[in-house]
Design an enzyme around this catalytic site. Structure first.
Site, PDB file in Angstrom:
ATOM      1  N   TYR A 125       0.858  -1.188   0.000  1.00 26.49           N
ATOM      2  CA  TYR A 125       0.000   0.000   0.000  1.00 26.49           C
ATOM      3  C   TYR A 125       0.888   1.230   0.000  1.00 26.49           C
ATOM      4  O   TYR A 125       1.899   1.286   0.705  1.00 26.49           O
ATOM      5  CB  TYR A 125      -0.893   0.028   1.248  1.00 26.49           C
ATOM      6  CG  TYR A 125      -1.658   1.336   1.401  1.00 26.49           C
ATOM      7  CD1 TYR A 125      -2.932   1.474   0.866  1.00 26.49           C
ATOM      8  CD2 TYR A 125      -1.092   2.422   2.067  1.00 26.49           C
ATOM      9  CE1 TYR A 125      -3.625   2.673   0.982  1.00 26.49           C
ATOM     10  CE2 TYR A 125      -1.777   3.625   2.177  1.00 26.49           C
ATOM     11  CZ  TYR A 125      -3.047   3.741   1.645  1.00 26.49           C
ATOM     12  OH  TYR A 125      -3.718   4.926   1.760  1.00 26.49           O
ATOM     13  N   GLU A 213      -3.622   7.486  -4.128  1.00 29.49           N
ATOM     14  CA  GLU A 213      -3.592   6.243  -3.337  1.00 29.49           C
ATOM     15  C   GLU A 213      -3.471   5.054  -4.277  1.00 29.49           C
ATOM     16  O   GLU A 213      -4.279   4.899  -5.199  1.00 29.49           O
ATOM     17  CB  GLU A 213      -4.864   6.128  -2.492  1.00 29.49           C
ATOM     18  CG  GLU A 213      -4.870   4.891  -1.590  1.00 29.49           C
ATOM     19  CD  GLU A 213      -6.130   4.810  -0.755  1.00 29.49           C
ATOM     20  OE1 GLU A 213      -6.039   4.779   0.484  1.00 29.49           O
ATOM     21  OE2 GLU A 213      -7.236   4.785  -1.344  1.00 29.49           O
TER      22      GLU A 213
END
Length: 408
Positions: A125, A213
């Site tokens: 991530y 993101e």
């Protein structure tokens, strides 16, 4: 301004950020054609179909009335058609859309990146955003990709890392290397991650993004680092510098009332409460919303008419608030410092005349420039409104308005 995944990936590619390749389509026939092209280019029968909506959790979300996820893997052309038919035109419900879901207008047909190779694959991530507390940009990253980062922060905070960068500075090489090292990468994967992170940060700056993101940031079996998913939010205040990005706006994904408010330069955000409010100035709007809650109500919206408001913008704001069936009362709280109170009064009167019968309580508190003139205008208009001088009086009127025995 939010972007779809396929739009975000196209922009990231311009900054040399490797992404999962694919083609966005709006019909099942086009999905079949896209599958054939991807199959030929990447020598794989597998393809991933992803519903394109402005919401996360698509992989766990479902299409209303169908046994179909928002993200699905197809093994052949027939499965591609069936999945596309199920997703396109359907309403996808995810953890972020609420029970009403969102209509799916297009599907991204993408390559399968989980192909076999000499090394194991791995999901990470990574995101870039502004840390308001520190006044710096921050890169948040974790070895635990492919899942909600909130759960990682709560359950395994030791697996969450942060790297801060000065707002007008660049990401230093040692910082990019530290990120790759903390992710446990080595060899070619390490080198590719350093390039990926550096280019990702450059994309964040270059697009004037409020958020980028990547979940997951993916290490393939041959040690490439790519963005399998991409969420990009562009800072609305910087859009004047990026006309090429403004055309990417998909108003179908936005609340219709917020879109309408934007036409009149009104700062409007729809909420879930029962008291509509029209205020001038963000600070006063926040205080008014707090006052509504303390009075036993819930704000139905944030509406700032701003310092250049006139009768037309106030009337437009009135129309927008009244479109919400949950609104049981409206509070107009104006301090006439920049915008004159008589302008607001004129807008209220015109709105009443054009809308006709309004069967919910209207509380008007006007203070400041031309407040007395505004009060006379409203008093002489014959409107069924409740006036207030002090904020405490307006709060009391809100309580009365929400009482089941209240009636005009």
């Amino acid at each position: 301004m939010n972007l779809h995944e396929y739009q975000a990936k196209a922009l990231l590619e311009k900054y040399s950020v490797p992404t999962q390749k694919g083609i966005n389509v709006s019909t099942s026939i086009d999905a079949e054609d896209a599958y054939e092209r991807i199959k030929q280019e990447f020598s794989s029968n597998f393809a991933v179909l992803k519903a394109q909506i402005h919401a996360g959790g698509r992989g766990k979300g479902t299409i209303i009335g169908k046994d179909q996820r928002g993200v699905a893997v197809a093994k052949n052309k027939n499965e591609v058609k069936n999945i596309a038919d199920n997703i396109l035109g359907g309403t996808l419900v995810t953890i972020q859309t609420g029970p009403e879901g969102k209509l799916v207008n297009s599907v991204f047909v993408a390559q399968d990146v989980y192909y076999p190779g000499p090394n194991p694959v791995k999901e990470f991530y990574i995101s870039v955003l502004f840390d308001r507390e520190k006044g710096k940009n921050v890169i948040i990253y974790s070895t635990e990709g492919g899942m909600n980062i909130e759960d990682v922060a709560h359950d395994t905070p030791e697996k969450l890392f942060k790297e801060w960068v000065m707002p007008f500075g660049t990401l230093e090489p040692f910082q990019a290397r530290r990120i790759a090292f903390n992710l446990g990468l080595s060899g070619d994967a390490y080198k590719n991650a350093v390039k990926f992170v550096t280019n990702l940060y450059n994309a964040y700056l270059g697009m004037d993004a409020a958020l980028i993101e990547i979940n997951p940031m993916f290490k393939t079996s041959d040690d490439k680092i790519i963005a399998v998913d991409a969420k990009v939010n562009i800072d609305d205040n910087a859009l004047y510098r990026h006309p090429e990005l403004q055309i990417l706006r998909d108003i179908r994904e936005e609340d219709p009332t917020e879109v309408e408010a934007g036409k009149y330069n009104l700062n409007f955000v729809k909420l879930d409460g029962n008291v509509g409010c029209m205020v001038n100035g963000a600070g006063l709007a926040m205080a008014t919303m707090d006052m509504i809650k303390l009075s036993g109500g819930e704000p139905a919206n944030f509406l700032d008419v701003g310092g250049t408001a006139n009768a037309q913008t106030v009337e437009a704001g009135f129309h927008i608030i009244l479109k919400d069936p949950n609104v049981k009362a409206i509070l107009i709280n104006i301090f006439g410092g920049i915008v004159r109170c008589d302008r607001v009064a004129e807008g209220v009167i015109e709105a009443f005349k054009k809308i006709g019968n309004i069967n919910i309580p209207i509380i008007v508190r006007l203070q400041g420039t031309n407040a007395e003139e505004a009060k006379i205008m409203i008093d002489n208009s014959g409107l069924k409104v409740i006036s207030a001088i002090k904020l405490s009086e307006a709060a009391e009127q809100i309580k009365n308005a929400l009482s089941p025995v209240f009636a005009l």
